[in-house]
Design a protein around this motif. Sequence first.
Motif, mmCIF file in Angstrom:
data_model
loop_
_atom_site.group_PDB
_atom_site.id
_atom_site.type_symbol
_atom_site.label_atom_id
_atom_site.label_comp_id
_atom_site.label_asym_id
_atom_site.label_seq_id
_atom_site.Cartn_x
_atom_site.Cartn_y
_atom_site.Cartn_z
ATOM 1 N N UNK A 1 0.854 -1.172 0.000
ATOM 2 C CA UNK A 1 0.000 0.000 0.000
ATOM 3 C C UNK A 1 0.897 1.231 0.000
ATOM 4 N N UNK A 2 0.612 2.126 -0.907
ATOM 5 C CA UNK A 2 1.417 3.341 -1.020
ATOM 6 C C UNK A 2 0.959 4.373 0.015
ATOM 7 N N UNK A 3 1.797 5.397 0.243
ATOM 8 C CA UNK A 3 1.372 6.481 1.139
ATOM 9 C C UNK A 3 0.087 7.163 0.664
ATOM 10 N N UNK A 4 -0.105 7.261 -0.648
ATOM 11 C CA UNK A 4 -1.326 7.867 -1.182
ATOM 12 C C UNK A 4 -2.548 7.029 -0.812
ATOM 13 N N UNK A 5 -2.439 5.722 -1.010
ATOM 14 C CA UNK A 5 -3.546 4.829 -0.671
ATOM 15 C C UNK A 5 -3.864 4.886 0.821
ATOM 16 N N UNK A 6 -2.828 4.889 1.626
ATOM 17 C CA UNK A 6 -3.013 4.932 3.080
ATOM 18 C C UNK A 6 -3.708 6.226 3.502
ATOM 19 N N UNK A 7 -3.290 7.336 2.927
ATOM 20 C CA UNK A 7 -3.902 8.620 3.273
ATOM 21 C C UNK A 7 -5.384 8.635 2.904
ATOM 22 N N UNK A 8 -5.713 8.174 1.693
ATOM 23 C CA UNK A 8 -7.105 8.197 1.253
ATOM 24 C C UNK A 8 -7.943 7.202 2.056
ATOM 25 N N UNK A 9 -7.406 6.020 2.308
ATOM 26 C CA UNK A 9 -8.149 5.043 3.113
ATOM 27 C C UNK A 9 -8.388 5.579 4.524
ATOM 28 N N UNK A 10 -7.394 6.253 5.075
ATOM 29 C CA UNK A 10 -7.572 6.883 6.396
ATOM 30 C C UNK A 10 -8.651 7.948 6.331
ATOM 31 N N UNK A 11 -8.653 8.709 5.250
ATOM 32 C CA UNK A 11 -9.672 9.727 5.059
ATOM 33 C C UNK A 11 -11.065 9.132 4.998
ATOM 34 N N UNK A 12 -11.194 7.998 4.328
ATOM 35 C CA UNK A 12 -12.505 7.348 4.251
ATOM 36 C C UNK A 12 -12.968 6.868 5.621
ATOM 37 N N UNK A 13 -12.045 6.328 6.399
ATOM 38 C CA UNK A 13 -12.383 5.900 7.763
ATOM 39 C C UNK A 13 -12.811 7.093 8.617
ATOM 40 N N UNK A 14 -12.071 8.176 8.509
ATOM 41 C CA UNK A 14 -12.411 9.374 9.275
ATOM 42 C C UNK A 14 -13.776 9.929 8.855
ATOM 43 N N UNK A 15 -14.058 9.861 7.566
ATOM 44 C CA UNK A 15 -15.357 10.322 7.082
ATOM 45 C C UNK A 15 -16.477 9.461 7.678
ATOM 46 N N UNK A 16 -16.264 8.153 7.703
ATOM 47 C CA UNK A 16 -17.254 7.252 8.289
ATOM 48 C C UNK A 16 -17.470 7.539 9.775
ATOM 49 N N UNK A 17 -16.435 8.065 10.431
ATOM 50 C CA UNK A 17 -16.535 8.401 11.846
ATOM 51 C C UNK A 17 -17.106 9.798 12.086
ATOM 52 N N UNK A 18 -17.395 10.508 10.993
ATOM 53 C CA UNK A 18 -17.956 11.847 11.123
ATOM 54 C C UNK A 18 -16.918 12.935 11.340
ATOM 55 N N UNK A 19 -15.665 12.618 11.155
ATOM 56 C CA UNK A 19 -14.582 13.591 11.341
ATOM 57 C C UNK A 19 -14.228 14.165 9.968
#
Length: 111
Positions: free
Chosen positions: A1-19
């Motif tokens: 997993x690249x840093x780009x993928x990790x950043x976007x996947x983290x963003x999706x998780x944060x979005x799901x958490x309402x952050x």
Amino acid sequence: MSPADLAVDSGQCLLDLGRTAEARARTAEGIALLPRARDKTRGIFLTYQARGCLEVDDIEQALAVTGESLDLASRIGAPRCVALVHELAPAFEPYRRVEGVSEFLERLRAG
């Protein structure tokens, strides 16, 4: 997993958490890290970014990145990305009076 993928996947998780603010920042970071060789992925990530914009009623930005995603997907032949854009269309319906939204929805219907 690249840093780009990790950043976007983290963003999706944060979005799901309402952050949403953190989510939008991480997603934008991930998109910025993507090399041009990964334009199909860029198109998909742009739809994720649009989803985050829609969550906070930033309709103009959502419209801009969704349009960018659709343009890119159409140019390079990325049907998965085009499908993701079409999945976002219902979220734009309540905002038909926002400049550009009606035209964008018509473009989706025509395509």
